[in-house]
Design a protein around this motif. Sequence first.
Motif, PDB file in Angstrom:
ATOM      1  N   ASN A  18       9.685  45.070  50.210  1.00 33.97           N
ATOM      2  CA  ASN A  18       9.405  47.082  50.437  1.00 33.97           C
ATOM      3  C   ASN A  18       9.340  48.276  50.721  1.00 33.97           C
ATOM      4  OD1 ASN A  18      11.774  45.445  48.146  1.00 33.97           O
ATOM      5  ND2 ASN A  18       9.626  44.959  46.562  1.00 33.97           N
ATOM      6  N   ARG A  19       8.347  47.431  50.788  1.00 37.38           N
ATOM      7  CA  ARG A  19       7.187  48.900  51.242  1.00 37.38           C
ATOM      8  C   ARG A  19       6.962  48.422  53.461  1.00 37.38           C
ATOM      9  NH1 ARG A  19       1.476  46.938  50.603  1.00 37.38           N
ATOM     10  NH2 ARG A  19       2.055  45.714  52.950  1.00 37.38           N
ATOM     11  N   ASP A  20       7.073  47.281  54.098  1.00 37.12           N
ATOM     12  CA  ASP A  20       6.635  47.138  55.173  1.00 37.12           C
ATOM     13  C   ASP A  20       8.097  47.439  56.419  1.00 37.12           C
ATOM     14  OD1 ASP A  20       4.285  47.573  54.681  1.00 37.12           O
ATOM     15  OD2 ASP A  20       3.904  45.029  53.776  1.00 37.12           O
ATOM     16  N   TRP A  21       9.554  47.585  55.245  1.00 38.26           N
ATOM     17  CA  TRP A  21      10.732  47.075  56.182  1.00 38.26           C
ATOM     18  C   TRP A  21      10.756  47.808  57.362  1.00 38.26           C
ATOM     19  CZ3 TRP A  21      14.938  49.706  57.018  1.00 38.26           C
ATOM     20  CH2 TRP A  21      15.105  51.330  56.241  1.00 38.26           C
ATOM     21  N   ILE A  22      10.494  49.580  57.287  1.00 34.52           N
ATOM     22  CA  ILE A  22      10.689  50.313  58.174  1.00 34.52           C
ATOM     23  C   ILE A  22      10.190  49.618  59.282  1.00 34.52           C
ATOM     24  CG2 ILE A  22      10.840  52.625  58.925  1.00 34.52           C
ATOM     25  CD1 ILE A  22      11.082  53.535  55.625  1.00 34.52           C
ATOM     26  N   ASP A  45      29.894  28.894  48.582  1.00 32.51           N
ATOM     27  CA  ASP A  45      29.639  28.284  47.076  1.00 32.51           C
ATOM     28  C   ASP A  45      29.195  28.968  45.991  1.00 32.51           C
ATOM     29  OD1 ASP A  45      28.114  28.061  49.919  1.00 32.51           O
ATOM     30  OD2 ASP A  45      26.869  26.791  48.927  1.00 32.51           O
ATOM     31  N   PHE A  46      28.378  30.136  46.659  1.00 36.82           N
ATOM     32  CA  PHE A  46      27.652  31.326  46.044  1.00 36.82           C
ATOM     33  C   PHE A  46      28.306  32.544  44.773  1.00 36.82           C
ATOM     34  CE2 PHE A  46      24.413  29.823  48.341  1.00 36.82           C
ATOM     35  CZ  PHE A  46      23.351  30.004  48.157  1.00 36.82           C
ATOM     36  N   ARG A  47      28.376  32.024  44.023  1.00 35.86           N
ATOM     37  CA  ARG A  47      28.828  33.106  42.931  1.00 35.86           C
ATOM     38  C   ARG A  47      27.598  34.563  42.711  1.00 35.86           C
ATOM     39  NH1 ARG A  47      27.148  33.607  37.440  1.00 35.86           N
ATOM     40  NH2 ARG A  47      29.206  34.509  36.483  1.00 35.86           N
ATOM     41  N   ASN A  48      26.556  34.329  42.691  1.00 32.45           N
ATOM     42  CA  ASN A  48      25.535  35.037  42.614  1.00 32.45           C
ATOM     43  C   ASN A  48      25.903  36.545  44.231  1.00 32.45           C
ATOM     44  OD1 ASN A  48      23.999  37.676  42.448  1.00 32.45           O
ATOM     45  ND2 ASN A  48      22.194  35.805  43.056  1.00 32.45           N
ATOM     46  N   LYS A  49      26.664  37.626  44.517  1.00 29.28           N
ATOM     47  CA  LYS A  49      27.110  37.789  45.722  1.00 29.28           C
ATOM     48  C   LYS A  49      26.248  39.160  45.634  1.00 29.28           C
ATOM     49  CE  LYS A  49      30.676  35.574  45.930  1.00 29.28           C
ATOM     50  NZ  LYS A  49      31.106  34.857  46.454  1.00 29.28           N
ATOM     51  N   LYS A  50      25.173  39.166  45.132  1.00 32.60           N
ATOM     52  CA  LYS A  50      23.765  39.751  45.038  1.00 32.60           C
ATOM     53  C   LYS A  50      22.736  38.264  45.838  1.00 32.60           C
ATOM     54  CE  LYS A  50      24.883  43.612  42.246  1.00 32.60           C
ATOM     55  NZ  LYS A  50      24.135  44.262  40.980  1.00 32.60           N
ATOM     56  N   ILE A  51      22.891  37.532  46.558  1.00 27.26           N
ATOM     57  CA  ILE A  51      21.419  37.190  46.556  1.00 27.26           C
ATOM     58  C   ILE A  51      20.703  37.256  47.545  1.00 27.26           C
ATOM     59  CG2 ILE A  51      23.230  35.388  48.106  1.00 27.26           C
ATOM     60  CD1 ILE A  51      20.669  33.471  46.029  1.00 27.26           C
ATOM     61  N   HIS A  52      21.644  37.856  48.764  1.00 26.19           N
ATOM     62  CA  HIS A  52      20.919  38.368  49.737  1.00 26.19           C
ATOM     63  C   HIS A  52      21.570  39.986  50.561  1.00 26.19           C
ATOM     64  CE1 HIS A  52      23.653  36.112  52.813  1.00 26.19           C
ATOM     65  NE2 HIS A  52      23.868  37.312  53.114  1.00 26.19           N
ATOM     66  N   ARG A  53      20.943  40.479  51.186  1.00 28.66           N
ATOM     67  CA  ARG A  53      21.749  41.831  51.839  1.00 28.66           C
ATOM     68  C   ARG A  53      21.512  41.827  53.258  1.00 28.66           C
ATOM     69  NH1 ARG A  53      19.579  47.156  49.101  1.00 28.66           N
ATOM     70  NH2 ARG A  53      17.829  46.139  49.229  1.00 28.66           N
ATOM     71  N   CYS A  54      22.344  42.267  54.468  1.00 27.05           N
ATOM     72  CA  CYS A  54      21.778  41.911  55.891  1.00 27.05           C
ATOM     73  C   CYS A  54      23.054  43.147  56.057  1.00 27.05           C
ATOM     74  CB  CYS A  54      22.719  40.322  55.932  1.00 27.05           C
ATOM     75  SG  CYS A  54      22.903  40.116  57.328  1.00 27.05           S
ATOM     76  N   TRP A  55      22.282  43.431  57.858  1.00 28.19           N
ATOM     77  CA  TRP A  55      22.301  44.173  58.564  1.00 28.19           C
ATOM     78  C   TRP A  55      22.280  44.128  59.655  1.00 28.19           C
ATOM     79  CZ3 TRP A  55      19.326  44.809  54.487  1.00 28.19           C
ATOM     80  CH2 TRP A  55      20.396  45.842  53.665  1.00 28.19           C
ATOM     81  N   GLN A 115      15.073  45.764  45.378  1.00 29.63           N
ATOM     82  CA  GLN A 115      14.321  46.639  45.017  1.00 29.63           C
ATOM     83  C   GLN A 115      13.736  47.308  46.703  1.00 29.63           C
ATOM     84  OE1 GLN A 115      13.106  43.724  43.697  1.00 29.63           O
ATOM     85  NE2 GLN A 115      14.354  44.102  41.921  1.00 29.63           N
ATOM     86  N   LEU A 116      14.156  46.681  47.792  1.00 23.06           N
ATOM     87  CA  LEU A 116      14.283  47.479  48.351  1.00 23.06           C
ATOM     88  C   LEU A 116      14.896  48.509  48.903  1.00 23.06           C
ATOM     89  CD1 LEU A 116      13.712  46.067  52.069  1.00 23.06           C
ATOM     90  CD2 LEU A 116      15.451  47.466  52.046  1.00 23.06           C
ATOM     91  N   VAL A 117      14.946  49.502  49.580  1.00 22.25           N
ATOM     92  CA  VAL A 117      15.889  51.054  49.617  1.00 22.25           C
ATOM     93  C   VAL A 117      16.225  51.020  50.684  1.00 22.25           C
ATOM     94  CG1 VAL A 117      15.892  53.314  49.209  1.00 22.25           C
ATOM     95  CG2 VAL A 117      14.382  52.502  48.247  1.00 22.25           C
TER      96      VAL A 117
END
Length: 343
Positions: free
Chosen positions: A268-272, A327-337, A296-298
């Motif tokens: 969350n802090r180091d992604w940039i 197979d994933f009901r949770n559509k917020k399991i990850h984010r991807c770019w 929490q990553l912005v």
Amino acid sequence: MLDKVMKNEVEKNNYQAELLFNRLQKRYKHLKKWAKRSQVTCYRLYDKDIPEIPLAIDLYTLVSSIGKEDEIYLRLFLYQRPYEKAEELEQAWLMTMAQSAANAIGINVSNVIIKTRKRQRGTAQYEKEKDTTQIEGIVREQDLIFSVNLSDYLDTGLFFDHRPLRKIVKESCLDKSILNLFCYTGAFSVYAAAGGASSVDSVDLSNTYIDWAKKNMVLNGFTKKDYNFIRQDVTEFLETTKKRWDIIVLDPPTFSNSKNTKGTLDINRDWIKLVTQCLNLLKDGGVLYFSTNSRQLVWDPEKLPKVTKRNKIIQITDLTLQTIPEDFRNKKIHRCWKLTIGK
């Protein structure tokens, strides 16, 4: 009074067991057909579909040798409850749910492995558990095979939610150089090799995971010298390497404070910093796939073009929806770019 409480608890457990049984039978009937079409022998069967049953259940069909039947296992995770529950009652509840899940799939309850997934920071999820009966085997995923360990760790060696992204990488890496960061057990590396990558570099700090990644490559027949396994802290590697790549896969843990590193990683802090370093290591026209499980990553792409060394346009595509598997009901399991450097 105590007998009445226990009676109520048993009745509630039985009621929830019936709910779980019905839900699993329905999901299994649907996903079994999908899995056969997709050549997938392990997948997420249930993920807190029913609020009062806070479980995740994964199905693994271990591929056996010729002449033997494949064997089905379930891994049942209890998410940490928002309230305290007596250990004795919790264990009774878990065993009731495990038996219900086994009945729904038609396996022995001894093939249900129970784990507790707690909210935690640091490296606890990577530690080997003691006093467990070891259950290892091979699973198939989209014409490739992988070694999994169902017993010793919280995670088994294969993250299901990145299955679609692995396929995207495979279909786009012919004759290209690939860097797989935080490579874990090398699933992205195996897919890249299968896609005809000219070279694959896999980086992870863990000896266990580097060895596991090598094993998965060999299992699939990929042994040429241009497949490199680098045991090093990823942040140090990014600061010292002189190479450039056509494709970089960056799927870091949300938090890590390994004793073998100088500091901590907080995505969350180091992604940039991490994303910027990766962009600067791409060849012109190169692609970075960045994925995170952190909610929490912005994400602020405006910060990236200003800090890259080259005056190149960065094209950014949000791949989140198309990388969430069936197979994933949770559509917020990850984010991807997908971030592409202009030529």
